[in-house]
Motif scaffolding. Structure first.
Motif, PDB file in Angstrom:
ATOM      1  N   THR A  81      43.743  41.487  41.833  1.00 53.18           N
ATOM      2  CA  THR A  81      44.364  41.848  40.567  1.00 53.18           C
ATOM      3  C   THR A  81      45.335  40.769  40.109  1.00 53.18           C
ATOM      4  O   THR A  81      45.823  39.971  40.917  1.00 53.18           O
ATOM      5  CB  THR A  81      45.136  43.179  40.716  1.00 53.18           C
ATOM      6  OG1 THR A  81      46.097  43.035  41.756  1.00 53.18           O
ATOM      7  CG2 THR A  81      44.190  44.321  41.051  1.00 53.18           C
ATOM      8  N   THR A  82      45.606  40.767  38.819  1.00 55.58           N
ATOM      9  CA  THR A  82      46.621  39.854  38.315  1.00 55.58           C
ATOM     10  C   THR A  82      47.987  40.379  38.731  1.00 55.58           C
ATOM     11  O   THR A  82      48.142  41.559  39.044  1.00 55.58           O
ATOM     12  CB  THR A  82      46.568  39.744  36.774  1.00 55.58           C
ATOM     13  OG1 THR A  82      46.770  41.042  36.216  1.00 55.58           O
ATOM     14  CG2 THR A  82      45.240  39.188  36.306  1.00 55.58           C
ATOM     15  N   ASN A  95      45.395  47.854  35.926  1.00 58.70           N
ATOM     16  CA  ASN A  95      45.274  46.655  36.752  1.00 58.70           C
ATOM     17  C   ASN A  95      44.948  46.982  38.211  1.00 58.70           C
ATOM     18  O   ASN A  95      44.183  46.259  38.853  1.00 58.70           O
ATOM     19  CB  ASN A  95      46.575  45.849  36.660  1.00 58.70           C
ATOM     20  CG  ASN A  95      46.466  44.471  37.261  1.00 58.70           C
ATOM     21  OD1 ASN A  95      45.461  43.777  37.114  1.00 58.70           O
ATOM     22  ND2 ASN A  95      47.506  44.060  37.949  1.00 58.70           N
TER      23      ASN A  95
END
Length: 148
Positions: A81-82, A95
């Motif tokens: 994930t970011t 996210n």
């Protein structure tokens, strides 16, 4: 500054201090020790970049101080994930959706997720959801810091 230095500048001594402070607080509050500590897993890419998992480092001290085992193999972060920084609450939930899987069973176990910082709770809520589906009887979260 202490958490930022520990998380992003390899100040592992700060993580040990934070783990000790958390253990002291748990004892002060008289919290019942869980069956297992579950540090929030990092994706293997982020772990390679950073070189360590800050939640695991905190959990090491906590586990030693409280006499509780740490499980780092029972769940994994499968999505890279970011970073959550800068995302609003809704974006944070999206996210991390599906980011974790349970790789083991936790039948009727009392678990504590260990994290360095909780902001909206999106990450720990998603991990708790996965752990409950894997059979955990109870999942609590112990964190060093909570931010608004």
């Amino acid at each position: 500054m202490l958490i930022r230095g520990a998380k992003f500048h390899r100040r592992l001594n700060a993580l040990r201090l934070l783990g000790q402070c958390l253990a002291d607080r748990v004892r002060e509050e008289g919290l019942e020790p869980p069956d297992l500590l579950i540090p929030v897993p990092l994706h293997r890419t982020r772990l390679r970049e950073r070189g360590y998992n800050q939640s695991h480092e905190i959990a090491r001290v906590l586990g030693r101080e409280l006499g509780v085992a740490i499980d780092v193999r029972g769940c994994a972060r499968v999505l890279a994930t970011t970073a959550q920084t800068g995302l609003d609450e809704r974006a944070r939930r999206r996210n991390v959706r599906g980011a974790f899987v349970a790789t083991g069973g936790f039948r009727q176990a009392r678990l504590v997720i260990v994290d360095d910082v909780v902001t909206t709770g999106s990450t720990v809520n998603e991990l708790a959801r996965v752990l409950c589906r894997a059979g955990a009887a109870r999942v609590d979260v112990w964190t060093v810091a909570r931010t608004p």
